[in-house]
Write an enzyme that holds these catalytic residues in place. Structure first.
Site, PDB file in Angstrom:
ATOM      1  N   ASP A 195      18.549  22.959  -9.099  1.00  0.00           N
ATOM      2  CA  ASP A 195      17.145  22.545  -8.952  1.00  0.00           C
ATOM      3  C   ASP A 195      17.035  21.153  -9.745  1.00  0.00           C
ATOM      4  O   ASP A 195      17.219  20.972 -10.812  1.00  0.00           O
ATOM      5  CB  ASP A 195      15.912  23.249  -9.559  1.00  0.00           C
ATOM      6  CG  ASP A 195      14.558  23.141  -9.199  1.00  0.00           C
ATOM      7  OD1 ASP A 195      14.445  21.865  -8.956  1.00  0.00           O
ATOM      8  OD2 ASP A 195      13.636  24.075  -9.470  1.00  0.00           O
ATOM      9  N   SER A 246      11.308   4.808  -0.697  1.00  0.00           N
ATOM     10  CA  SER A 246      10.557   5.030   0.332  1.00  0.00           C
ATOM     11  C   SER A 246       9.460   3.619   0.400  1.00  0.00           C
ATOM     12  O   SER A 246       9.350   3.102  -0.698  1.00  0.00           O
ATOM     13  CB  SER A 246       9.613   6.190   0.036  1.00  0.00           C
ATOM     14  OG  SER A 246       8.370   6.177   0.603  1.00  0.00           O
ATOM     15  N   GLU A 255       6.619   3.784   0.621  1.00  0.00           N
ATOM     16  CA  GLU A 255       5.431   4.421  -0.479  1.00  0.00           C
ATOM     17  C   GLU A 255       5.418   3.319  -1.785  1.00  0.00           C
ATOM     18  O   GLU A 255       4.622   3.372  -2.447  1.00  0.00           O
ATOM     19  CB  GLU A 255       5.379   5.856  -0.677  1.00  0.00           C
ATOM     20  CG  GLU A 255       4.747   6.568   0.465  1.00  0.00           C
ATOM     21  CD  GLU A 255       3.249   6.210   0.688  1.00  0.00           C
ATOM     22  OE1 GLU A 255       2.579   6.106  -0.713  1.00  0.00           O
ATOM     23  OE2 GLU A 255       2.630   6.213   1.890  1.00  0.00           O
ATOM     24  N   TYR A 304       3.536  10.132  -5.219  1.00  0.00           N
ATOM     25  CA  TYR A 304       4.997  10.046  -4.577  1.00  0.00           C
ATOM     26  C   TYR A 304       5.704   8.625  -4.527  1.00  0.00           C
ATOM     27  O   TYR A 304       6.628   8.524  -4.738  1.00  0.00           O
ATOM     28  CB  TYR A 304       4.627  10.348  -3.142  1.00  0.00           C
ATOM     29  CG  TYR A 304       6.016  10.428  -2.264  1.00  0.00           C
ATOM     30  CD1 TYR A 304       6.804  11.428  -2.092  1.00  0.00           C
ATOM     31  CD2 TYR A 304       6.259   9.141  -1.458  1.00  0.00           C
ATOM     32  CE1 TYR A 304       8.025  11.442  -1.315  1.00  0.00           C
ATOM     33  CE2 TYR A 304       7.487   9.258  -0.777  1.00  0.00           C
ATOM     34  CZ  TYR A 304       8.029  10.151  -0.637  1.00  0.00           C
ATOM     35  OH  TYR A 304       9.362  10.001   0.325  1.00  0.00           O
ATOM     36  N   ASN A 351       8.990   5.574   7.216  1.00  0.00           N
ATOM     37  CA  ASN A 351       8.846   6.733   7.980  1.00  0.00           C
ATOM     38  C   ASN A 351       9.681   7.080   9.085  1.00  0.00           C
ATOM     39  O   ASN A 351      10.009   6.400   9.897  1.00  0.00           O
ATOM     40  CB  ASN A 351       7.474   7.121   8.460  1.00  0.00           C
ATOM     41  CG  ASN A 351       6.586   6.990   7.581  1.00  0.00           C
ATOM     42  OD1 ASN A 351       6.218   6.053   6.687  1.00  0.00           O
ATOM     43  ND2 ASN A 351       5.530   7.989   7.605  1.00  0.00           N
ATOM     44  N   HIS A 352      10.580   8.076   8.544  1.00  0.00           N
ATOM     45  CA  HIS A 352      11.453   8.352   9.983  1.00  0.00           C
ATOM     46  C   HIS A 352      11.431   9.765  10.291  1.00  0.00           C
ATOM     47  O   HIS A 352      11.383  10.950   9.372  1.00  0.00           O
ATOM     48  CB  HIS A 352      12.976   8.058   9.341  1.00  0.00           C
ATOM     49  CG  HIS A 352      13.175   8.526   8.094  1.00  0.00           C
ATOM     50  ND1 HIS A 352      12.808   8.038   6.993  1.00  0.00           N
ATOM     51  CD2 HIS A 352      14.045   9.447   7.521  1.00  0.00           C
ATOM     52  CE1 HIS A 352      13.332   8.450   5.842  1.00  0.00           C
ATOM     53  NE2 HIS A 352      14.147   9.691   6.335  1.00  0.00           N
ATOM     54  N   LYS A 404       2.855  17.473  13.212  1.00  0.00           N
ATOM     55  CA  LYS A 404       1.975  18.111  13.435  1.00  0.00           C
ATOM     56  C   LYS A 404       1.409  17.817  14.945  1.00  0.00           C
ATOM     57  O   LYS A 404       0.910  18.673  15.516  1.00  0.00           O
ATOM     58  CB  LYS A 404       0.992  17.773  12.425  1.00  0.00           C
ATOM     59  CG  LYS A 404      -0.368  18.399  12.390  1.00  0.00           C
ATOM     60  CD  LYS A 404      -1.194  18.067  11.109  1.00  0.00           C
ATOM     61  CE  LYS A 404      -2.779  18.416  11.465  1.00  0.00           C
ATOM     62  NZ  LYS A 404      -3.534  18.064  10.136  1.00  0.00           N
ATOM     63  N   PRO A 425      -6.798  10.653  -0.948  1.00  0.00           N
ATOM     64  CA  PRO A 425      -7.485   9.586  -2.028  1.00  0.00           C
ATOM     65  C   PRO A 425      -7.152   7.969  -1.832  1.00  0.00           C
ATOM     66  O   PRO A 425      -7.808   7.109  -2.113  1.00  0.00           O
ATOM     67  CB  PRO A 425      -7.061  10.265  -3.493  1.00  0.00           C
ATOM     68  CG  PRO A 425      -6.618  11.381  -3.033  1.00  0.00           C
ATOM     69  CD  PRO A 425      -6.084  11.417  -1.712  1.00  0.00           C
ATOM     70  N   ALA A 426      -5.759   7.651  -1.577  1.00  0.00           N
ATOM     71  CA  ALA A 426      -5.516   6.473  -1.425  1.00  0.00           C
ATOM     72  C   ALA A 426      -4.532   6.664  -0.429  1.00  0.00           C
ATOM     73  O   ALA A 426      -3.477   7.342  -0.435  1.00  0.00           O
ATOM     74  CB  ALA A 426      -4.816   5.530  -2.535  1.00  0.00           C
TER      75      ALA A 426
HETATM   76  P1  GDP Z   1       3.711   9.729   4.922  1.00  0.00           P
HETATM   77  O1  GDP Z   1       3.412   8.288   5.393  1.00  0.00           O
HETATM   78  O2  GDP Z   1       5.190   9.695   4.272  1.00  0.00           O
HETATM   79  O3  GDP Z   1       2.791  10.324   4.168  1.00  0.00           O
HETATM   80  O4  GDP Z   1       3.917  10.581   6.054  1.00  0.00           O
HETATM   81  P2  GDP Z   1       2.732  11.407   6.991  1.00  0.00           P
HETATM   82  O5  GDP Z   1       3.402  11.855   8.293  1.00  0.00           O
HETATM   83  O6  GDP Z   1       2.422  12.594   6.069  1.00  0.00           O
HETATM   84  O7  GDP Z   1       1.354  10.708   6.994  1.00  0.00           O
HETATM   85  C1  GDP Z   1       1.598   9.467   7.679  1.00  0.00           C
HETATM   86  C2  GDP Z   1      -0.070   8.981   8.065  1.00  0.00           C
HETATM   87  O8  GDP Z   1      -0.801   9.797   8.821  1.00  0.00           O
HETATM   88  C3  GDP Z   1      -0.678   8.910   6.567  1.00  0.00           C
HETATM   89  O9  GDP Z   1      -1.436   7.583   6.664  1.00  0.00           O
HETATM   90  C4  GDP Z   1      -1.787   9.831   6.819  1.00  0.00           C
HETATM   91  O10 GDP Z   1      -3.055   9.597   6.070  1.00  0.00           O
HETATM   92  C5  GDP Z   1      -1.868  10.178   8.238  1.00  0.00           C
HETATM   93  N1  GDP Z   1      -2.403  11.331   8.517  1.00  0.00           N
HETATM   94  C6  GDP Z   1      -3.630  11.306   9.590  1.00  0.00           C
HETATM   95  N2  GDP Z   1      -4.060  12.823   9.590  1.00  0.00           N
HETATM   96  C7  GDP Z   1      -2.965  13.292   9.083  1.00  0.00           C
HETATM   97  C8  GDP Z   1      -2.686  14.686   8.976  1.00  0.00           C
HETATM   98  O11 GDP Z   1      -3.509  15.557   9.598  1.00  0.00           O
HETATM   99  N3  GDP Z   1      -1.640  15.151   8.253  1.00  0.00           N
HETATM  100  C9  GDP Z   1      -0.766  14.181   7.665  1.00  0.00           C
HETATM  101  N4  GDP Z   1       0.277  14.571   6.809  1.00  0.00           N
HETATM  102  N5  GDP Z   1      -0.917  13.137   7.664  1.00  0.00           N
HETATM  103  C10 GDP Z   1      -1.862  12.441   8.489  1.00  0.00           C
END
Ligand code: GDP
Length: 317
Positions: free
Chosen positions: A52, A124, A126, A148, A176-177, A190, A278-279
């Protein structure tokens, strides 16, 4: 024979990376958390080390020392920004501190064996938080806004420090990938899984958070290709890995419904404030010029093709 050690070997990127390295004839070892072994499939031929990243540093270092890899890819950790808000301490340990542990282990292993241990860190976008400029590149200020991002920033800085000490350590600032292997906790998967369910009459709507967020979405195997190029490049460095194209979450939804043949889809989308973070960086888009020039890397799959591949891979009705 080249020996590689991959953390996060059972994740999306880890799976693609392990398959690629095995196909090339590399001996591939994976550092895998016990609880992940029961879940997804472990690629055939992978030598598994149950460990881990959040556990005792000595245990993690012992695996590196035992394997004595030529290439160490650190992909493990909490993969979702959303989850990091719920578990900031765990995220800091496995996405941040663990990178320091691995870099230290790489250094002492190469001192012991006299053979270099090259390290690639999956950082990332982020780490940039809410950047003032777009696109971002390797000179963009590091100012994370999520647990993160902060943990990945620690790992990114640790790589720079190791490099300054003479280690072959590279940090890839991955945008993002995505792929059909993404878990549905990510917005892309999703969307594609729910849209496919709607098209098949198995669901009646999709509930999302921030529809206006813009992301630079690429094809995961392309990002794995950047990792392999980076580790085999003579000089280590920092590289932004991105397509350079941004799309909103809403664009992704529209493209997915179009691919699935669902018209008049606006009424099927609901926004739930509980899913708004939140942000949340409103625009992350990367300039991968350095990776293109120095590593000869380029993305092979554009936005429309990415959405199409993901929708097409969903369960048929
Ligand atoms: P991240 O950029 O690594 O956080 O990848 P995510 O796929 O989780 O999120 C990408 C973007 O989609 C972010 O700006 C989220 O706020 C936005 N988002 C909008 N609706 C959703 C949701 O239902 N689920 C997730 N995971 N992200 C969402």
């Amino acid at each position: 024979m080249t020996v590689a050690l991959v953390t996060g070997a059972t994740g999306q990127d880890g799976g693609y990376l392990v398959e690629r390295l095995l196909a090339e004839g590399t001996e591939v070892h994976g550092l895998v958390r016990g609880e992940d072994l029961g879940g997804g499939p472990v690629p055939d031929g992978l030598v598994v080390h149950e460990c881990d990243l959040g556990g005792p540093a000595a245990d993690v270092a012992a695996v590196v020392d035992r394997v004595a890899p030529d290439e160490l890819y650190n992909l493990g950790g909490v993969s979702s920004v959303a989850q990091s808000w719920a578990e900031p301490l765990l995220t800091t340990t496995v996405n941040g501190t663990a990178a320091v542990v691995l870099l230290e282990a790489a250094r002492s292993t190469q001192e012991r064996t006299g053979r270099p241990v090259r390290v690639v860190q999956a950082a990332s976008a982020e780490i940039f938080g809410e950047p003032e400029h777009s696109p971002q590149d390797e000179r963009t200020a590091i100012r994370p806004v999520s647990p993160y991002g902060a943990a990945k920033a620690l790992a990114h800085h640790a790589v720079g420090i190791a490099r300054a000490r003479g280690q072959h350590a590279t940090s890839l600032v991955l945008y993002n990938h995505e792929s059909p292997r993404r878990p549905p906790s990510f917005v892309t998967r999703k969307i594609t899984s729910t849209v496919a369910a709607i098209a098949a009459g198995r669901a009646d709507r999709i509930v999302l958070g921030n529809l206006d967020a813009r992301r630079d979405w690429g094809w995961a195997p392309d990002y794995v290709d950047a990792m392999v190029r980076a580790v085999r490049h003579d000089t280590p460095g920092d590289y932004v890995v991105a397509t350079g194209e941004a799309h909103t979450v809403r664009d992704f939804v529209a493209a997915a419904f179009a691919r699935a043949g669902v018209e008049d889809w606006e009424r099927l989308v609901t926004v739930d404030q509980a899913l708004v973070r939140p942000a949340d960086p409103s625009l992350l888009v990367g300039d991968a010029s350095r990776a293109r020039e120095e590593l000869g890397w380029a993305p092979t799959v554009g936005f429309a093709e990415l959405v199409a591949r993901m929708v097409d891979a969903e369960e048929p009705s």
